[in-house]
Design a protein around this motif. Structure first.
Motif, mmCIF file in Angstrom:
data_model
loop_
_atom_site.group_PDB
_atom_site.id
_atom_site.type_symbol
_atom_site.label_atom_id
_atom_site.label_comp_id
_atom_site.label_asym_id
_atom_site.label_seq_id
_atom_site.Cartn_x
_atom_site.Cartn_y
_atom_site.Cartn_z
ATOM 1 N N SER A 17 43.903 44.118 35.779
ATOM 2 C CA SER A 17 45.013 43.739 36.640
ATOM 3 C C SER A 17 45.900 44.932 36.973
ATOM 4 C CB SER A 17 45.831 42.621 35.995
ATOM 5 O OG SER A 17 46.379 43.057 34.772
ATOM 6 N N GLU A 18 46.029 45.891 36.075
ATOM 7 C CA GLU A 18 46.878 47.049 36.317
ATOM 8 C C GLU A 18 46.174 48.103 37.174
ATOM 9 O OE1 GLU A 18 48.176 48.524 32.555
ATOM 10 O OE2 GLU A 18 49.083 46.613 32.006
ATOM 11 N N LEU A 19 44.897 48.330 36.946
ATOM 12 C CA LEU A 19 44.099 49.316 37.683
ATOM 13 C C LEU A 19 42.839 48.618 38.198
ATOM 14 C CD1 LEU A 19 44.430 52.262 35.124
ATOM 15 C CD2 LEU A 19 45.771 51.913 37.202
ATOM 16 N N PRO A 20 42.971 47.791 39.226
ATOM 17 C CA PRO A 20 41.857 46.938 39.642
ATOM 18 C C PRO A 20 40.793 47.603 40.509
ATOM 19 C CG PRO A 20 43.751 46.522 41.022
ATOM 20 C CD PRO A 20 44.195 47.498 39.961
ATOM 21 N N HIS A 21 41.039 48.817 40.991
ATOM 22 C CA HIS A 21 40.117 49.447 41.935
ATOM 23 C C HIS A 21 39.353 50.591 41.270
ATOM 24 C CE1 HIS A 21 42.671 47.079 44.421
ATOM 25 N NE2 HIS A 21 43.679 47.931 44.365
ATOM 26 N N LEU A 22 38.231 50.962 41.882
ATOM 27 C CA LEU A 22 37.345 51.965 41.304
ATOM 28 C C LEU A 22 36.942 52.990 42.359
ATOM 29 C CD1 LEU A 22 35.534 52.678 38.771
ATOM 30 C CD2 LEU A 22 33.779 51.272 39.848
ATOM 31 N N VAL A 23 37.012 54.275 42.001
ATOM 32 C CA VAL A 23 36.479 55.334 42.855
ATOM 33 C C VAL A 23 35.435 56.074 42.027
ATOM 34 C CG1 VAL A 23 38.329 56.984 42.304
ATOM 35 C CG2 VAL A 23 36.970 57.311 44.355
ATOM 36 N N ASP A 103 35.790 51.224 45.726
ATOM 37 C CA ASP A 103 35.613 49.776 45.641
ATOM 38 C C ASP A 103 36.923 49.146 45.190
ATOM 39 O OD1 ASP A 103 32.681 49.658 46.134
ATOM 40 O OD2 ASP A 103 32.626 50.829 44.294
ATOM 41 N N TYR A 104 37.370 48.137 45.925
ATOM 42 C CA TYR A 104 38.605 47.450 45.589
ATOM 43 C C TYR A 104 38.316 46.166 44.834
ATOM 44 C CZ TYR A 104 41.139 50.756 48.443
ATOM 45 O OH TYR A 104 41.673 51.927 48.935
ATOM 46 N N ASP A 105 39.200 45.847 43.880
ATOM 47 C CA ASP A 105 39.123 44.636 43.062
ATOM 48 C C ASP A 105 37.807 44.516 42.318
ATOM 49 O OD1 ASP A 105 41.705 43.807 43.823
ATOM 50 O OD2 ASP A 105 40.900 42.990 45.695
ATOM 51 N N VAL A 106 37.510 45.518 41.502
ATOM 52 C CA VAL A 106 36.281 45.563 40.709
ATOM 53 C C VAL A 106 36.635 45.241 39.253
ATOM 54 C CG1 VAL A 106 34.392 47.013 39.910
ATOM 55 C CG2 VAL A 106 35.303 47.308 42.215
ATOM 56 N N PRO A 107 36.061 44.197 38.683
ATOM 57 C CA PRO A 107 36.329 43.891 37.278
ATOM 58 C C PRO A 107 35.833 45.005 36.364
ATOM 59 C CG PRO A 107 35.016 42.152 38.314
ATOM 60 C CD PRO A 107 35.126 43.266 39.290
ATOM 61 N N ASN A 108 36.535 45.223 35.290
ATOM 62 C CA ASN A 108 36.141 46.202 34.278
ATOM 63 C C ASN A 108 35.098 45.545 33.388
ATOM 64 O OD1 ASN A 108 36.005 48.393 32.622
ATOM 65 N ND2 ASN A 108 38.047 48.168 31.781
ATOM 66 N N ARG A 109 33.905 46.126 33.307
ATOM 67 C CA ARG A 109 32.824 45.501 32.534
ATOM 68 C C ARG A 109 32.636 46.151 31.229
ATOM 69 N NH1 ARG A 109 29.133 44.993 37.777
ATOM 70 N NH2 ARG A 109 30.602 43.694 38.802
#
Length: 109
Positions: A17-23, A103-109
């Motif tokens: 929720s705090e860092l929802p995006h991924l580069v 990528d926006y709104d990527v869950p942390n797996r």
């Protein structure tokens, strides 16, 4: 035999929720430099910035890559991505600069 699903920690959910995006920066086998800037917060994942000589501040990261991937989680929007090959030729003029995936709104797996 039943397969159990691993439980996600509360810390992982908070990071989502705090860092929802991924580069993701993908090297092409040739040394290159990158700089990533966001208008929120930025955090390197999967690696230690000290061992990879990647400089990470609250909103920006810069470093080098030749092979493999370097990933960051971030909040807000992507502000800037700068890529240059080992000769200092910027993307898209150089075919050997790393590729970047945002990528926006990527869950942390």
């Amino acid at each position: 035999m039943a397969r159990t699903v691993p439980e996600r920690s509360q810390a992982a959910s908070e990071t989502d929720s705090e860092l929802p995006h991924l580069v993701t920066i993908v090297g092409r086998g040739v040394p290159a430099n990158f700089e990533v800037t966001v208008d929120g917060e930025l955090e390197m994942i999967d690696e230690d910035p000290e061992t990879t000589a990647t400089i990470v501040s609250k909103r920006a990261a810069e470093g080098s890559i030749d092979v493999g991937v370097t990933r960051f989680r971030f909040s807000g929007q992507m502000a800037n991505v700068s890529l240059v090959d080992w000769n200092g030729v910027p993307a898209p003029d150089s075919s050997i600069t790393p590729t970047v995936h945002v990528d926006y709104d990527v869950p942390n797996r």
